[in-house]
Design a protein around this motif. Structure first.
Motif, PDB file in Angstrom:
ATOM      1  N   SER A  20       4.117  32.832   6.739  1.00  0.00           N
ATOM      2  CA  SER A  20       4.162  31.539   6.137  1.00  0.00           C
ATOM      3  C   SER A  20       3.199  31.578   4.746  1.00  0.00           C
ATOM      4  O   SER A  20       3.643  31.112   3.810  1.00  0.00           O
ATOM      5  CB  SER A  20       3.822  30.243   7.121  1.00  0.00           C
ATOM      6  OG  SER A  20       3.807  29.178   6.359  1.00  0.00           O
ATOM      7  N   ALA A  21       2.181  32.042   5.252  1.00  0.00           N
ATOM      8  CA  ALA A  21       1.256  32.096   4.106  1.00  0.00           C
ATOM      9  C   ALA A  21       1.574  33.005   2.872  1.00  0.00           C
ATOM     10  O   ALA A  21       1.398  32.778   1.747  1.00  0.00           O
ATOM     11  CB  ALA A  21      -0.353  32.482   4.541  1.00  0.00           C
ATOM     12  N   GLU A  45       4.308  31.172   0.744  1.00  0.00           N
ATOM     13  CA  GLU A  45       3.469  30.536   0.030  1.00  0.00           C
ATOM     14  C   GLU A  45       2.763  30.963  -1.186  1.00  0.00           C
ATOM     15  O   GLU A  45       2.451  30.430  -2.200  1.00  0.00           O
ATOM     16  CB  GLU A  45       2.522  29.452   0.752  1.00  0.00           C
ATOM     17  CG  GLU A  45       2.030  28.353   0.054  1.00  0.00           C
ATOM     18  CD  GLU A  45       1.093  27.330   0.906  1.00  0.00           C
ATOM     19  OE1 GLU A  45       0.512  26.575   0.391  1.00  0.00           O
ATOM     20  OE2 GLU A  45       1.363  27.501   2.006  1.00  0.00           O
ATOM     21  N   ALA A  46       2.166  32.163  -0.789  1.00  0.00           N
ATOM     22  CA  ALA A  46       1.354  33.173  -1.817  1.00  0.00           C
ATOM     23  C   ALA A  46       2.271  33.974  -2.670  1.00  0.00           C
ATOM     24  O   ALA A  46       1.741  34.742  -3.388  1.00  0.00           O
ATOM     25  CB  ALA A  46       0.488  33.940  -1.210  1.00  0.00           C
ATOM     26  N   ALA A  99      -2.812  35.252   0.073  1.00  0.00           N
ATOM     27  CA  ALA A  99      -2.615  34.856   1.733  1.00  0.00           C
ATOM     28  C   ALA A  99      -3.594  34.871   2.482  1.00  0.00           C
ATOM     29  O   ALA A  99      -4.142  34.070   3.152  1.00  0.00           O
ATOM     30  CB  ALA A  99      -1.344  35.569   2.171  1.00  0.00           C
ATOM     31  N   ASP A 155      -5.665  25.740  -0.605  1.00  0.00           N
ATOM     32  CA  ASP A 155      -4.042  25.894  -1.025  1.00  0.00           C
ATOM     33  C   ASP A 155      -3.807  26.888  -2.095  1.00  0.00           C
ATOM     34  O   ASP A 155      -4.888  27.645  -2.494  1.00  0.00           O
ATOM     35  CB  ASP A 155      -3.609  24.674  -1.570  1.00  0.00           C
ATOM     36  CG  ASP A 155      -4.370  24.217  -2.726  1.00  0.00           C
ATOM     37  OD1 ASP A 155      -4.687  24.814  -3.704  1.00  0.00           O
ATOM     38  OD2 ASP A 155      -4.237  22.723  -2.966  1.00  0.00           O
ATOM     39  N   ALA A 156      -2.731  27.238  -2.124  1.00  0.00           N
ATOM     40  CA  ALA A 156      -2.338  28.240  -2.919  1.00  0.00           C
ATOM     41  C   ALA A 156      -2.762  28.118  -4.602  1.00  0.00           C
ATOM     42  O   ALA A 156      -3.326  29.272  -5.187  1.00  0.00           O
ATOM     43  CB  ALA A 156      -0.688  28.521  -3.344  1.00  0.00           C
TER      44      ALA A 156
END
Length: 316
Positions: free
Chosen positions: A267-268, A271-272, A279, A288-289
């Protein structure tokens, strides 16, 4: 390539003085030996290679620091070589983008004879003393770049000419040779002369000389990338997930470094944008990113520094 008698005699005299061209009496019976004994003898000779590289640790360290400093200024590392030596430079350059997430222009490999010479011999290409300089000129070489010339004999005209051009342009020049007091060593700012001695088959410098060259270029790029923050806790954190295996490695790396679950790592990473480094920073600090990306930029891409800026490194 034809030679007049005087030139041929001069060349024969030079070759006879090179350790890489020498023969030893113990190899006169190689064709009579069993395979097990051949393996034993060849492996025994190879043990010398790592020792010879270790003897040049100081010069290698100086080269790594010089390369790293120029990388930080936006400079490039450019290998030049012919035959096996040229292919080793091309190989090391081609491995940097997937391993360290670098732009392909950051580490470049030039080989005498061009792309064709990567897979097949190009006759007389190594004797063109002006060719490497012309290629370096086409690359718009600057004083922020480093040029590493690789030649087992230490006298390849293509490499000698390229290093001479690079030095005149103000670039850092490094020579990797397998003979002492080499011509390329005399031209370069830093001479890494790894004397590996006679080859298992006389003059076949793809053997011990080639192995030594590979060990040295491994250190030049790997250690400079470590100093640039491309690794963290000895793990690649700037690799590019360009295939299924590398994507799995990315997930594994995030899990290994942070201790999170596979699902959280995946998931990270999503998002990254697939960035392992980002991540890890997000999971480690809870940022957050966007905040993590900003911290990384301000830390010049060094994960350890960014973690400290956003929080604490739980592994230290």
């Amino acid at each position: 390539m034809p030679h007049d008698d005087d030139r041929l005699n001069d060349l024969l005299e030079v070759l006879s003085s090179l350790g890489t061209e020498a023969s030893t009496t113990e190899r006169g019976d190689l064709d009579l030996l069993g395979t097990d004994e051949l393996v034993r003898r060849m492996n025994a000779g190879d043990q010398r290679v790592a020792e010879a590289v270790a003897e040049r640790a100081s010069e290698i360290s100086t080269a790594v620091d010089g390369i790293t400093a120029r990388f930080r200024r936006g400079g490039r590392l450019i290998y030049i070589g012919a035959g096996t030596a040229g292919r080793i430079g091309v190989l090391d350059a081609s491995e940097c983008p997937p391993t360290f997430g670098t732009d392909p222009s950051m580490v470049v490999g030039l080989i005498a004879g061009g792309e064709t010479a990567i897979r097949a011999a190009v006759e007389n290409a190594e004797d063109d003393e002006d060719a490497a300089g012309a290629s370096l000129r086409d690359l718009a070489l600057t004083a922020d770049d480093t040029v590493v010339g690789i030649s087992a004999s230490g006298r390849t005209p293509y490499v000698v000419g390229g290093l001479s051009f690079a030095r005149s342009a103000g670039a850092l020049t490094v020579a990797i040779a397998s003979n002492a007091e080499s011509e390329i060593g005399a031209v370069a700012d830093i001479a890494i002369e790894v004397v590996t001695g006679p080859e298992f088959i006389s003059g076949s410098t793809r053997l011990k000389s080639g192995t030594a060259q590979k060990l040295v270029v491994n250190m030049l790029t790997t250690l400079s990338m470590i100093k640039l923050g491309k690794t963290y806790h000895g793990v690649m954190v700037d690799l590019l997930a360009t295939n299924e295996k590398l994507h799995a490695r990315s997930v594994r790396t995030v899990v290994e470094i942070t201790g999170c679950s596979v699902a959280d790592a995946a998931s990270a990473l999503a998002e990254a944008g697939g960035s392992v480094k980002l991540a890890i920073l997000m999971i480690t600090t809870g940022a957050d990113a966007e905040a993590a990306a900003t911290a990384l930029r301000e830390a010049d891409g060094i994960l350890r520094v960014a973690i400290v800026a956003l929080g604490s490194d739980s592994r230290d």
